[in-house]
Design a protein around this motif. Structure first.
Motif, mmCIF file in Angstrom:
data_model
loop_
_atom_site.group_PDB
_atom_site.id
_atom_site.type_symbol
_atom_site.label_atom_id
_atom_site.label_comp_id
_atom_site.label_asym_id
_atom_site.label_seq_id
_atom_site.Cartn_x
_atom_site.Cartn_y
_atom_site.Cartn_z
ATOM 1 N N ASN A 95 0.858 -1.192 0.000
ATOM 2 C CA ASN A 95 0.000 0.000 0.000
ATOM 3 C C ASN A 95 0.889 1.235 0.000
ATOM 4 O O ASN A 95 1.209 1.789 1.054
ATOM 5 N N THR A 125 -5.837 3.084 1.476
ATOM 6 C CA THR A 125 -5.086 2.015 2.138
ATOM 7 C C THR A 125 -6.024 0.968 2.720
ATOM 8 O O THR A 125 -5.799 -0.244 2.579
ATOM 9 N N ALA A 129 -6.373 -2.934 1.392
ATOM 10 C CA ALA A 129 -6.107 -4.004 2.361
ATOM 11 C C ALA A 129 -7.315 -4.927 2.489
ATOM 12 O O ALA A 129 -7.180 -6.153 2.555
ATOM 13 N N ASN A 149 2.186 -1.662 4.458
ATOM 14 C CA ASN A 149 1.671 -0.304 4.312
ATOM 15 C C ASN A 149 2.824 0.695 4.402
ATOM 16 O O ASN A 149 3.684 0.566 5.279
ATOM 17 N N SER A 151 4.004 4.065 5.548
ATOM 18 C CA SER A 151 3.679 5.166 6.452
ATOM 19 C C SER A 151 4.669 6.295 6.199
ATOM 20 O O SER A 151 5.083 6.538 5.063
ATOM 21 N N VAL A 173 -2.593 5.118 9.600
ATOM 22 C CA VAL A 173 -2.107 3.939 8.880
ATOM 23 C C VAL A 173 -1.321 3.025 9.824
ATOM 24 O O VAL A 173 -1.461 1.794 9.781
ATOM 25 N N THR A 177 -2.266 -0.732 10.873
ATOM 26 C CA THR A 177 -1.319 -1.822 10.652
ATOM 27 C C THR A 177 -1.261 -2.755 11.857
ATOM 28 O O THR A 177 -1.335 -3.981 11.723
ATOM 29 N N ALA A 193 4.357 -2.290 8.359
ATOM 30 C CA ALA A 193 4.484 -0.979 7.726
ATOM 31 C C ALA A 193 5.947 -0.582 7.648
ATOM 32 O O ALA A 193 6.771 -1.015 8.456
#
Length: 257
Positions: A95, A125, A129, A149, A151, A173, A177, A193
């Motif tokens: 992401n 995001t 997901a 992800n 960040s 985010v 996560t 992340a």
């Protein structure tokens, strides 16, 4: 890289959102080099995404470019459909798609710009997901399924005077996560992340300050900003089997910040 292909030697498909430029492009290239089949997602810059895909193919890799606005649920579902049709079952999602909006004080931020940053960085995001988890559920015994992800160090610093709205989305985010990682851990799905510091990409020019990396560099303990390829290595590790016991982590790639 050993272990990045399935037991039968088949390529493992990875969707990289916002994959045409910057950190996304570096990540797509590195994943392809490691033996993954890569979907390079883009929203508007088809030329950049297609150029990257052609470069990956010329280097012996497998890739496709798919247009989708990650903040649009219908686009997201279509993107995953097309990616799996082209590359096979989903193995991982990166992401990466994100925007800062204009630099400046929060009080002066235009509401439309604020909403778009939240839609892309947070809603996008979450939507991607969610769709990835639905795809993973179709192959419950497949090993190594994961989400990474992207960040930002801004989640920790808050970025006062620049883009606190962006920082707020990245803080969300990171919370997402951790929560999703714990929710999916028993299913063998990992969620992590990467939080980059300032990286030399076009995102700064898009925010209206192309000289920002040079201005930030002296504040970084390592006295330089990062390169997209350095962030890509962290993503690759989290996607790989080498990180098989790592979930709910936020890996900082910040030069010491």
């Amino acid at each position: 890289m050993a272990g990045d292909k399935g037991k039968a030697g088949t390529l493992r498909a990875v969707v990289v959102t916002g994959g045409g430029r910057g950190i996304g492009a570096a990540t797509a290239r590195r994943l392809a080099q490691a033996g993954h089949a890569v979907c390079v997602n883009f929203r508007a810059d088809a030329a950049a995404a297609e150029t990257l895909v052609q470069a990956i193919r010329a280097d012996g890799g497998s890739a496709c470019a798919i247009q989708a606005d990650t903040a649009n649920a219908a686009d997201v579902a279509r993107m995953f459909d097309e990616a799996e049709a082209a590359l096979g079952p989903l193995h991982a999602l990166v992401n990466n798609a994100g925007i800062t909006g204009p630099l400046g004080r929060f009080v002066d931020l235009d509401v439309a710009a604020l909403r778009r940053v939240v839609e892309v960085n947070l809603i996008g995001t979450l939507l991607c997901a969610q769709e990835a988890v639905r795809r993973f559920a179709r192959y419950p015994t497949a090993p190594g399924r994961s989400i990474v992800n992207i960040s930002s160090v801004a989640a920790s610093t808050g970025s006062p005077g620049e883009y606190v709205h962006y920082a707020a989305t990245k803080g969300a985010v990171e919370s997402f996560t951790v929560g999703l990682a714990r929710e999916l851990a028993a299913e063998g799905i990992r969620v992590n992340a990467v939080a980059p510091g300032t990286v030399q990409t076009g995102i700064h020019a898009a925010a209206g300050d192309p000289e920002r990396p040079a201005r930030i560099a002296p504040r970084v303990p390592m006295r330089r900003v990062g390169a997209p390829e350095e962030v890509a290595e962290a993503v690759l590790w989290l996607v790989s089997d080498a990180a098989s016991y790592t979930t709910g982590a936020v890996l900082r790639v910040t030069g010491g910040l």
